[in-house]
Design an enzyme around this catalytic site. Structure first.
Site, PDB file in Angstrom:
ATOM      1  N   LEU A   1      41.068  33.778  38.329  1.00  0.00           N
ATOM      2  CA  LEU A   1      41.630  32.528  38.856  1.00  0.00           C
ATOM      3  C   LEU A   1      42.394  31.803  37.755  1.00  0.00           C
ATOM      4  O   LEU A   1      43.512  31.316  37.966  1.00  0.00           O
ATOM      5  CB  LEU A   1      40.494  31.662  39.401  1.00  0.00           C
ATOM      6  CG  LEU A   1      40.769  30.169  39.617  1.00  0.00           C
ATOM      7  CD1 LEU A   1      41.812  29.962  40.700  1.00  0.00           C
ATOM      8  CD2 LEU A   1      39.479  29.439  39.960  1.00  0.00           C
TER       9      LEU A   1
ATOM     10  N   GLU B   1      38.612  36.427  40.582  1.00  0.00           N
ATOM     11  CA  GLU B   1      37.361  35.717  40.357  1.00  0.00           C
ATOM     12  C   GLU B   1      37.366  35.052  38.986  1.00  0.00           C
ATOM     13  O   GLU B   1      37.617  35.708  37.971  1.00  0.00           O
ATOM     14  CB  GLU B   1      36.170  36.681  40.421  1.00  0.00           C
ATOM     15  CG  GLU B   1      35.960  37.334  41.769  1.00  0.00           C
ATOM     16  CD  GLU B   1      34.867  38.386  41.739  1.00  0.00           C
ATOM     17  OE1 GLU B   1      34.247  38.614  42.788  1.00  0.00           O
ATOM     18  OE2 GLU B   1      34.633  38.990  40.664  1.00  0.00           O
ATOM     19  N   CYS B   2      37.062  33.784  38.931  1.00  0.00           N
ATOM     20  CA  CYS B   2      36.784  33.026  37.708  1.00  0.00           C
ATOM     21  C   CYS B   2      37.896  33.195  36.661  1.00  0.00           C
ATOM     22  O   CYS B   2      38.933  32.554  36.760  1.00  0.00           O
ATOM     23  CB  CYS B   2      35.415  33.427  37.156  1.00  0.00           C
ATOM     24  SG  CYS B   2      34.729  32.228  35.991  1.00  0.00           S
ATOM     25  N   GLY B   3      37.708  34.072  35.677  1.00  0.00           N
ATOM     26  CA  GLY B   3      38.762  34.290  34.701  1.00  0.00           C
ATOM     27  C   GLY B   3      40.053  34.748  35.342  1.00  0.00           C
ATOM     28  O   GLY B   3      41.154  34.414  34.872  1.00  0.00           O
TER      29      GLY B   3
ATOM     30  N   LEU C   1      38.948  32.406  43.374  1.00  0.00           N
ATOM     31  CA  LEU C   1      37.779  31.531  43.408  1.00  0.00           C
ATOM     32  C   LEU C   1      36.951  31.678  42.142  1.00  0.00           C
ATOM     33  O   LEU C   1      37.117  32.635  41.382  1.00  0.00           O
ATOM     34  CB  LEU C   1      36.918  31.832  44.635  1.00  0.00           C
ATOM     35  CG  LEU C   1      36.134  33.140  44.709  1.00  0.00           C
ATOM     36  CD1 LEU C   1      35.205  33.105  45.928  1.00  0.00           C
ATOM     37  CD2 LEU C   1      36.997  34.383  44.774  1.00  0.00           C
TER      38      LEU C   1
END
Length: 449
Positions: A304, A300-302, A403
């Site tokens: 990714l 997730e986010c970081g 994502l």
């Protein structure tokens, strides 16, 4: 007289700290109360309204236990109510830090940024004359407060070497300037029945089945350090409740990824730890090799960003794990900020096609080499929010699902079952390969004889 089995339980005492806007002092007051009550031996159960991770991390440290998020977009009202009601089982007060706005009944007022005795007296007289809410604190204008902001809010406690000192300061502030006894009395006067009614509503999506302990539990590695720190307590609890062994590791300190059947990389601040992440080449390579071996990886986010080729910062370009072909850059303005809703459209290792995912995103990063997206396989259509390119989110490559959207296990129980099921499949496939390899070796030895 004994309590009837059918009688509804008593709800916990609870106090919500709210304000009109950001910077009004909500977090300082909530942290001060939590730390002061903990020092008195009456640590509250901490909650944060909304999906925010950073304030929740500070509240967890102040209260000495997990801080849980309450958000009726990413989970049902029943899930929110049941989360708070669990406090009653331990007899702890629920201390909730609100978000912006005062859409609620005001039980008491705490004055902030008071410039002196005359200022305090004038404000007190006005409120007492026109309002019925008592004033239970007056905090003076503060200089050199120990909590400092950054682009996503406060600097997280995981990156603040003086976090313990900051909380001691907040506790002393609360003891000196708040009527803590009066606040506790108000917290005990909140039984209006609505919390219990909400908890009895039908639950949201189907809850995960709790799996009994087994001899061969799937091992799920979780990157957890100053770079990757955004994890909801319920998400890790869901993995354990489903029978998995959670193994925490550090992309900053460890030489390589531990043996595991799946990897979960949460959000955080890889950009502030870019040099240390880049310097740990052996760990980056172990993650890349694991991805090549089709290890299920949920990021997730970081997370990714860490799976990408590199981070582009003012200081230069820093190599990351190199699992995905993207180069990430950091902008001055948010590239995605707010609630997100996705629809799963492609086969992937974790979610069924057609499922709606509700979560949130808050990122300043974006993909610098947009041409790499032309051949990327993205699994989700964005119905609300921004995602990776404004239309899609969730890159799928082998066992990787990466994502920008953060998902909460209470609102999306398929998150936990998806990761554990993927880990079990990977474990079974690896065991089958080892048996086949061992069988081949044995056959060769028999042939030689």
């Amino acid at each position: 007289m004994s309590r009837s089995v059918a009688q509804r339980p008593d709800p916990p005492s609870r106090l919500l700290v709210a304000g009109l806007r950001g910077g009004s002092g909500k977090t300082t007051v909530a942290l001060g109360l939590a730390a002061a009550l903990r020092a008195r031996g009456a640590a509250p159960a901490a909650f944060k309204k909304g999906p925010d991770y950073i304030d929740a991390a500070w509240l967890a440290l102040a209260s000495g236990g997990p801080c849980r998020n309450l958000d009726t977009f990413i989970m049902s009202e029943a899930d929110v109510a049941r989360s708070v009601l669990r406090c009653a089982e331990s007899g702890r007060m629920a201390l909730i830090e609100g978000n912006r706005g005062l859409y609620l009944r005001i039980a008491a007022v705490i004055l902030n940024q008071v410039s002196g005795a005359r200022h305090e007296r004038t404000v007190r007289e006005s409120i007492e004359r026109y309002c019925s809410a008592p004033i239970l604190g007056a905090i003076p204008r503060l200089r050199d407060a120990p909590f400092h902001d950054r682009h996503l809010g406060l600097i997280p406690p995981q990156e603040d070497p003086r976090a313990a000192e900051a909380l001691d300061w907040a506790a002393r502030l609360a003891e000196a300037h708040l009527d803590i006894g009066g606040l506790l009395r108000i917290a005990r006067q909140t039984d209006d029945g609505r919390l219990l009614d909400a908890a009895q509503q039908p639950p949201g999506p189907t809850r995960p089945v709790f799996i009994a302990a087994r001899a061969a539990r799937p091992r799920i590695a979780v990157l957890r350090d100053a770079a990757f720190q955004f994890y909801y307590p319920e998400n890790l609890e869901a993995l354990r409740a489903l029978g998995a062994e959670v193994v925490e590791c550090s992309a900053l300190e460890d030489a390589r990824l531990p043996e595991a059947d799946a990897l979960y990389i949460g959000g955080g601040f890889p950009e502030t730890q870019a040099q240390r992440l880049a310097d740990n080449a052996s760990f980056r390579e172990s993650v890349r090799q694991a991805a090549l071996a089709n290890l299920p990886i949920y990021a997730e986010c970081g997370g990714l960003m860490y799976l990408g080729r590199s981070l582009l910062l003012r200081q230069g370009e820093f190599p990351m794990a190199g699992v995905l072909p993207f180069r990430f850059r950091i902008s001055h303005k948010p590239q995605g900020h707010g609630y997100a809703a996705l629809r799963v459209e492609r086969e992937n290792p974790f979610y069924p096609v057609g499922l709606e995912l509700r979560g949130h995103e808050f990122h300043y990063s974006s993909i610098a080499n947009a041409e790499a997206l032309e051949t990327a396989r993205l699994a989700c259509r964005v119905e609300r929010g921004h995602g990776i390119d404004g239309r899609r989110d969730a890159v799928c490559q082998g066992g990787v699902f990466a994502l920008y959207t953060h998902v909460h296990a209470l609102g999306t129980p398929q998150w936990g079952t998806g990761i554990v099921s993927a880990a079990e499949r990977h474990r079974a496939a690896a065991s089958g390969e080892r048996r086949a390899e061992n069988g081949g070796k044995q056959a060769a030895m028999d042939a030689e004889e």
